[in-house]
Write a protein that holds these residues in place. Sequence first.
Motif, PDB file in Angstrom:
ATOM      1  N   ALA A 207       1.545  -1.591  -0.051  1.00 27.43           N
ATOM      2  CA  ALA A 207      -0.157  -0.178   0.226  1.00 27.43           C
ATOM      3  C   ALA A 207       0.867   1.220   0.029  1.00 27.43           C
ATOM      4  CB  ALA A 207      -1.279  -0.001   0.878  1.00 27.43           C
ATOM      5  N   HIS A 208       0.769   2.014  -0.724  1.00 23.46           N
ATOM      6  CA  HIS A 208       0.276   3.597  -0.468  1.00 23.46           C
ATOM      7  C   HIS A 208       0.528   4.113   0.963  1.00 23.46           C
ATOM      8  CE1 HIS A 208       2.636   3.058  -4.265  1.00 23.46           C
ATOM      9  NE2 HIS A 208       1.433   2.972  -5.131  1.00 23.46           N
ATOM     10  N   TRP A 209       1.159   5.342   1.128  1.00 22.02           N
ATOM     11  CA  TRP A 209       0.158   5.371   2.090  1.00 22.02           C
ATOM     12  C   TRP A 209       0.931   7.096   3.025  1.00 22.02           C
ATOM     13  CZ3 TRP A 209       3.714   7.185   6.986  1.00 22.02           C
ATOM     14  CH2 TRP A 209       4.612   6.078   7.167  1.00 22.02           C
ATOM     15  N   GLN A 210       1.086   8.096   3.369  1.00 16.50           N
ATOM     16  CA  GLN A 210       0.534   9.162   3.448  1.00 16.50           C
ATOM     17  C   GLN A 210       0.429   9.565   5.442  1.00 16.50           C
ATOM     18  OE1 GLN A 210      -0.643  11.945   1.630  1.00 16.50           O
ATOM     19  NE2 GLN A 210      -2.689  12.531   2.207  1.00 16.50           N
ATOM     20  N   VAL A 211       0.947  10.692   5.828  1.00 22.29           N
ATOM     21  CA  VAL A 211       0.300  10.616   7.774  1.00 22.29           C
ATOM     22  C   VAL A 211       0.296  11.612   7.354  1.00 22.29           C
ATOM     23  CG1 VAL A 211       2.584  12.032   7.997  1.00 22.29           C
ATOM     24  CG2 VAL A 211       1.613  10.815   9.736  1.00 22.29           C
ATOM     25  N   ILE A 212      -1.288  12.555   7.791  1.00 23.02           N
ATOM     26  CA  ILE A 212      -1.640  13.301   7.660  1.00 23.02           C
ATOM     27  C   ILE A 212      -1.674  13.764   9.825  1.00 23.02           C
ATOM     28  CG2 ILE A 212      -3.750  14.535   7.814  1.00 23.02           C
ATOM     29  CD1 ILE A 212      -3.874  12.531   5.176  1.00 23.02           C
ATOM     30  N   GLY A 213      -0.470  15.324   9.922  1.00 25.95           N
ATOM     31  CA  GLY A 213      -0.384  15.389  11.434  1.00 25.95           C
ATOM     32  C   GLY A 213      -1.559  16.137  12.081  1.00 25.95           C
ATOM     33  N   VAL A 214      -2.649  16.112  12.688  1.00 24.20           N
ATOM     34  CA  VAL A 214      -3.122  17.171  13.497  1.00 24.20           C
ATOM     35  C   VAL A 214      -2.735  18.937  14.377  1.00 24.20           C
ATOM     36  CG1 VAL A 214      -5.226  18.251  13.668  1.00 24.20           C
ATOM     37  CG2 VAL A 214      -5.373  16.120  12.541  1.00 24.20           C
ATOM     38  N   GLY A 215      -2.653  19.024  13.892  1.00 17.53           N
ATOM     39  CA  GLY A 215      -2.123  20.341  15.022  1.00 17.53           C
ATOM     40  C   GLY A 215      -0.992  20.541  14.533  1.00 17.53           C
ATOM     41  N   LEU A 216       0.178  21.169  16.250  1.00 19.21           N
ATOM     42  CA  LEU A 216       1.372  20.943  15.214  1.00 19.21           C
ATOM     43  C   LEU A 216       2.327  19.701  15.692  1.00 19.21           C
ATOM     44  CD1 LEU A 216       2.934  24.576  17.947  1.00 19.21           C
ATOM     45  CD2 LEU A 216       2.905  23.718  15.894  1.00 19.21           C
ATOM     46  N   LYS A 217       1.705  18.991  16.173  1.00 17.16           N
ATOM     47  CA  LYS A 217       2.315  17.792  16.248  1.00 17.16           C
ATOM     48  C   LYS A 217       2.525  17.562  14.972  1.00 17.16           C
ATOM     49  CE  LYS A 217      -0.209  15.623  20.691  1.00 17.16           C
ATOM     50  NZ  LYS A 217      -1.386  14.774  21.268  1.00 17.16           N
TER      51      LYS A 217
END
Length: 285
Positions: A207-217
């Motif tokens: 699988a291809h994947w990306q991370v999506i972090g919310v806020g300054l994290k």
Amino acid sequence: MSGPVVISAALTGVLATRELCPAIPYTPQEIGEEARRAADAGASIVHIHARNPEGGPEWRVETFAEILSEVRERSDVMVNFSTGAIGIPVEQRIAHIRRLRPEIGALNMGSMNYAIYSAKKKVFYQDHVFANPFKDILFFLEAMNRAGVRPELECFDTGHIANTAPLIDMGALKPPYQFSLIMGVLGGIPGTTRHLANQIETLPEGAHWQVIGVGLKQWGLVAAAITMGGNVRVGLEDNFYLEEGVMAKSNGELVEKAARMARDLGRAVASIEEARRILGLEIDD
């Protein structure tokens, strides 16, 4: 080290207003300009929610068509339109995907409590049940398959990843699989590197994947994803700040930081053409 990192930019979202961040784009022209800034800074994909001139959510196909035209006038960046909403009929949430056929359509992979809480004031600013039953997921997925649009599998928790298994077994979800691991939303998985490592281990093979972090994290998760061979999403939908107390003036500034981090950590930034090839989204001649 892995190959080039694909950077996505989430330009506007649906909840954030200019009272919170003056750079949030509302109109199709403003969204088109933000898409250009993001692409110039290194983004290969722009994730877009439509807004009305007052900043509220908009679902008219004509508005999405105008946004798409404004983006295309300025860049060949790939377009990922949202389908996520609360209280909007599913037919309305998919109409722009059917009609306009962007490269990618966001597909939420499960239900959850979706909330924003202020520990300082001890209040909830948002408190919703984000319902995505399998019948709706299949409805969206079948429409995307017929339109030739790649589903971007938005997973807010580990169970959402597991929800792909029956869809793969049915043959409704076909490779290459493209996952977004959204981390740090109250009601979903916490935004830590330890949890990200677990998410990656849970993905289907290849699988291809990306991370999506919310806020300054977001920035710590961007660094972790880069070093673990993944892709990343930044943008004003997810986070306003370049660092504590320093608000970004555009999506381009957030993309610039992500691109600089990738290069500093030993990975090139994928061009739009490279990103199409990496994700299997090449344009047929």
